[in-house]
Scaffold this active site. Structure first.
Site, short mmCIF file in Angstrom:
data_model
loop_
_atom_site.label_atom_id
_atom_site.label_comp_id
_atom_site.label_asym_id
_atom_site.label_seq_id
_atom_site.Cartn_x
_atom_site.Cartn_y
_atom_site.Cartn_z
N ASP A 163 0.88 -1.16 0.00
CA ASP A 163 0.00 0.00 0.00
C ASP A 163 0.92 1.22 0.00
O ASP A 163 2.09 1.12 0.36
CB ASP A 163 -0.90 -0.01 1.24
CG ASP A 163 -1.99 1.05 1.16
OD1 ASP A 163 -2.09 1.73 0.12
OD2 ASP A 163 -2.74 1.18 2.14
N ASP A 202 -1.89 -3.29 6.92
CA ASP A 202 -2.06 -3.11 8.35
C ASP A 202 -3.48 -2.73 8.75
O ASP A 202 -3.77 -2.56 9.92
CB ASP A 202 -1.09 -2.04 8.87
CG ASP A 202 -1.30 -0.70 8.19
OD1 ASP A 202 -2.13 -0.61 7.27
OD2 ASP A 202 -0.62 0.28 8.58
N ASP A 206 -7.21 -4.40 4.18
CA ASP A 206 -6.23 -5.31 3.58
C ASP A 206 -6.52 -6.77 3.91
O ASP A 206 -5.84 -7.67 3.40
CB ASP A 206 -4.83 -4.97 4.09
CG ASP A 206 -4.41 -3.55 3.77
OD1 ASP A 206 -4.58 -3.15 2.61
OD2 ASP A 206 -3.93 -2.85 4.67
#
Length: 813
Positions: free
Chosen positions: A312, A548, A552
């Site tokens: 990301d 995190d 996700d």
């Protein structure tokens, strides 16, 4: 604390307020009643199962049978040297598994994020298993619900995918039930614990939360296949040797058992399993020192095989420390009005994501405007909305999601210009239509553009450079504008960062079709992240996913190797294979390097053990088929020089050498390609001695020929070891040359003078005709050197069936 079984229906209930919560006396009473959210933790194997798993194995059973048989025939002490290897195998395996257990248990403690509860009028943090019945708990975005409870204030959206398999967020308001194991995707709320411990919808919550999809491990499957194959072959060969020795030769029970024992022990590659488990366990412990905790030993293998890693942007490439850099008022709105609107929205929404924190730092939060209805931010709709008591509705978020297509086109050029500067662009918009039943107005008008800057991590550039140099493709999957993400990715040094695409509005089929064509993906929903990972895997890539946040989660579950940080959400930590305890994704190169080092070295070293197994297997079949060979010629002691100096010590040191090559190909194919030519070379060498014995008529005793056979067998193994060590470097040179010197000295001394008492263990005798024997020995060695090349080329042409080892990869998905 009592752990007696208790049911909430049997107890008097409390109704604490959210301001005061339970008192200390009430908490203590619940503990005495056993109404505590405690379940027995089973994060890793028990000590008893570790001992049983290492002692009670098929190969250990065979070794025990052989040991008892040798005791019964009164074998000499030198015959029992293999027992030391078995004890070392079990001992080191037990010790390393215990250390690995302690590491995994430590992970469980690190991953146990504390829960906020209200007690005695104060907010305190406790572990989930310290919650008692009727506790008032504060939950927010990313929290995993620790126990079954009921909302008493607030409004949230929850994802119950871990319970139901459905990932669609579900709206929950006051009076609704929440189930342990689900997690919050937006909003905050106060809840009251209505069930604890074994009464929870998910029994034994702590253990269930820790469960994750085990990595598809080719190494583990290959080792299981080798065990099954050897187990199937070893029993009939042993029985055949007993029958031949007793009924078709002059051998008695003693010689029959002695010869069969050598065959059985020689066919068991016990050292290979010891080497694998030790190397993996040591790798896990080394990673722990690098602030990386591994949930499963075989996760290291998936790291070693990774050729694609998905990041990301926020928190990985950038440091996540966002700041508001520009405010561009639109449609005659002034800065003060914009500030009042955003501040009031923030005060009503109570969002705690990085964007909201950046906005709060700039605008503050207030309740100057009173909210009637709120729609918290989530990663799917990419916006927040509030209807105030004035009847006006305001929303901020991604421009493409807040505005209609027509409205967006009016300011698209401005948004694109800021996005090209690497800025995150938000839109603040106004509507006269209130939010009703979570239906967001479609007639928003833009009143301000807000630009947020995000700094690139200094370490991110070197991290990405490492992956570039080590053949790992970097993909960036983000919910942000793809132009912004592309620009940031370029500055971070990601190859092909200019290949970007927005997944907004794409069908599943379209997402799958572009997954392997682009590097940067923007406006990605959580479901689309998972689709991208799946599509990359279907294109034969081994994919690691970093994340995190709860957005996700689905992608992490689909990936071959899921990686998160200790500060990540509860749910992501619970299903990830690796947790970076220093919250720094830039330590990933060390993690991937360690995985590659371990698996590459295991593959090289394992071929040495399998070499002996294949030799014993092939040569045993030859002995059984040739009528004039009355018994297996080797004793256990004849193999010790080979096992100690060619296989045991070198494989141990080779398993620790530096190696950062990406692991490619099948483990079983790789090992067989190296071990089969070595085994055939050893068979050829020993058979050649037998041919000389039958044709030259030198008059040597059987023991003398055994000395020559053991010597050529050891030298053949040494040739194989030398080629495994190629290309030579300082480490491998320091290993191979001392081994060559030691073996040459031992064999040479024994041939000339006989072995001194210390080395009589090997049962090698001096030659009565030294020069003739020397010519035979070194003649065979000279033939072996070019022969190994030929055998290696022939073996490389052998293709193992692709479905030789069953994979449960599809089922795991």
């Amino acid at each position: 604390m009592k752990k007696n079984e208790v049911y909430s229906t049997d107890l008097a209930r409390y109704s604490p307020s959210i301001q005061s919560g339970l008192t200390t006396e009430q908490v203590e009473e619940r503990k005495q009643q056993g109404a505590v959210n405690y379940t027995k933790k089973k994060y890793s194997k028990s000590y008893l199962s570790i001992f049983a798993g290492n002692v009670c194995t098929f190969f250990n059973l065979l070794g025990l049978i052989v040991c008892v048989a040798l005791i019964c025939i009164g074998a000499t002490l030198s015959r029992f040297f293999f027992v030391l290897i078995y004890i070392a195998n079990m001992g080191i395996g037990i010790i390393q598994e215990i250390r690995a257990k302690q590491t995994i248990d430590k992970l469980s403690l690190v991953a146990s994020k504390k829960i906020k509860v209200i007690r005695n009028g104060e907010t305190v943090e406790i572990l989930s298993d310290e919650i008692v019945l009727d506790d008032i708990i504060l939950l927010g975005l990313g929290s995993q619900i620790p126990t079954d409870c009921k909302i008493i204030e607030g409004s949230i959206e929850v994802n119950e995918a871990l319970l139901t398999g459905e990932s669609v967020p579900i709206k929950k308001t006051v009076g609704d039930d929440l189930f342990a194991g689900s997690f919050i995707t937006s909003g905050t709320c106060y809840v009251q614990a209505v069930k604890v411990g074994k009464e929870n919808y998910i029994e034994q919550l702590a253990s269930k939360a820790k469960k994750y999809k085990k990595p598809h491990s080719e190494l583990m499957n290959s080792l299981k296949w080798i065990i099954k194959a050897v187990a199937i072959i070893i029993v009939p060969i042993a029985i055949a040797f007993i029958i031949k020795s007793l009924f078709y030769t002059d051998a008695d029970w003693i010689n029959a058992i002695d010869g069969t024992a050598t065959v059985v022990i020689g066919m068991i590659p016990s050292g290979m399993f010891l080497l694998t488990s030790v190397a993996l366990a040591v790798g896990v412990i080394k990673l722990a020192k690098h602030k990386t905790l591994v949930q499963d030993l075989y996760s290291l293998e998936m790291l070693a095989r990774v050729d694609t890693i998905c990041f990301d942007k926020t928190g990985t490439i950038t440091d996540g420390q966002m700041t508001v850099s520009n405010i561009i008022p639109l449609n005659n709105f002034d800065n003060d009005t914009i500030s009042k609107i955003i501040s009031s929205m923030l005060g009503s929404l109570n969002d705690n994501n990085q964007t909201a924190l950046a906005l709060q730092a700039h605008f503050g939060n207030s309740i100057e405007l009173i909210a009637d209805t709120i729609v918290p931010f989530n990663s799917k709709r990419k916006l927040s909305a509030v209807t105030f008591n004035s009847g006006k509705t305001y929303s901020f978020g991604a421009p493409e999601f807040v505005l209609s297509k027509e409205e967006y086109k009016n300011i698209e050029e401005t948004i694109t210009n800021y996005s090209k500067q690497g800025l995150r662009v938000l839109i603040l918009a106004e509507s006269d239509t209130p939010v009703y039943d979570d239906i967001i107005p479609q007639d928003f008008k833009a009143i301000a553009i807000i630009c947020i800057s995000d700094n690139i991590r200094k370490e991110a550039i070197s991290t990405i450079e490492w992956f570039k140099q080590n053949d790992v493709a970097v993909k960036v999957i983000s919910g942000d504008n793809p132009i912004t993400v592309s620009e940031v990715s370029k500055r971070a040094g990601i190859i092909n960062a200019e290949k970007y695409i927005s997944l907004e509005g794409m069908s599943d089929e379209e997402v799958i079709s572009v997954a392997n064509e682009y590097t940067v993906f923007g406006r990605v929903s959580p479901e689309q992240k998972a689709l991208l990972v799946t599509a990359m895997k279907d294109a034969n890539h081994v994919v690691a996913m970093t994340g995190d946040g709860v957005n996700d989660l689905l992608a992490l579950k689909e990936s071959d190797c899921a990686i998160t940080v200790a500060s990540g959400s509860d749910a992501t930590r619970n299903i990830s294979h690796l947790v970076l305890t220093d919250n720094n994704f830039n330590s990933l190169p060390k993690v991937v390097y360690e995985g590659r080092r371990v698996i590459n070295n295991v593959q090289s070293s394992a071929s040495l053990f399998l070499m002996k197994t294949l030799f014993t297997m092939i040569f045993s079949i030859i002995v059984l088929c040739l009528p004039y060979m009355q018994a297996y010629p080797f004793k256990l002691s004849h193999m010790l020089l080979l096992e100690m100096f060619v296989i045991g010590l070198p494989s141990f040191f080779l398993s620790f050498q530096p190696n950062d090559d990406r692991v490619e190909g099948k483990f079983i194919s790789h090992v067989f390609a190296k071990s089969l030519p070595s085994a055939l070379l050893m068979v050829f060498s020993v058979v050649l001695v037998e041919i000389f014995k039958q044709t030259l008529g030198l008059g040597y005793s059987e023991e003398i020929y055994m000395t020559i056979s053991a010597s050529v067998l050891t030298f053949a193994g040494l040739i194989s070891l030398f080629y495994i060590c190629l290309p030579l470097n300082k480490f491998r040179s320091a290993l191979i040359f001392p081994v060559v010197i030691v073996i040459t000295l031992i064999i040479g001394y024994s041939l000339i003078f006989g072995l001194p008492k210390v080395l009589e263990l090997y049962q090698m005798l001096p030659l009565s005709d030294f020069w003739a024997g020397l010519v035979i020995l070194f003649g065979i060695v000279l033939i072996d050197i070019p022969l190994y090349y030929l055998l290696k080329k022939l073996c490389l042409k052998i293709k193992l069936p692709k479905n030789l080892i069953k994979s449960n990869k599809k089922e795991e998905r």
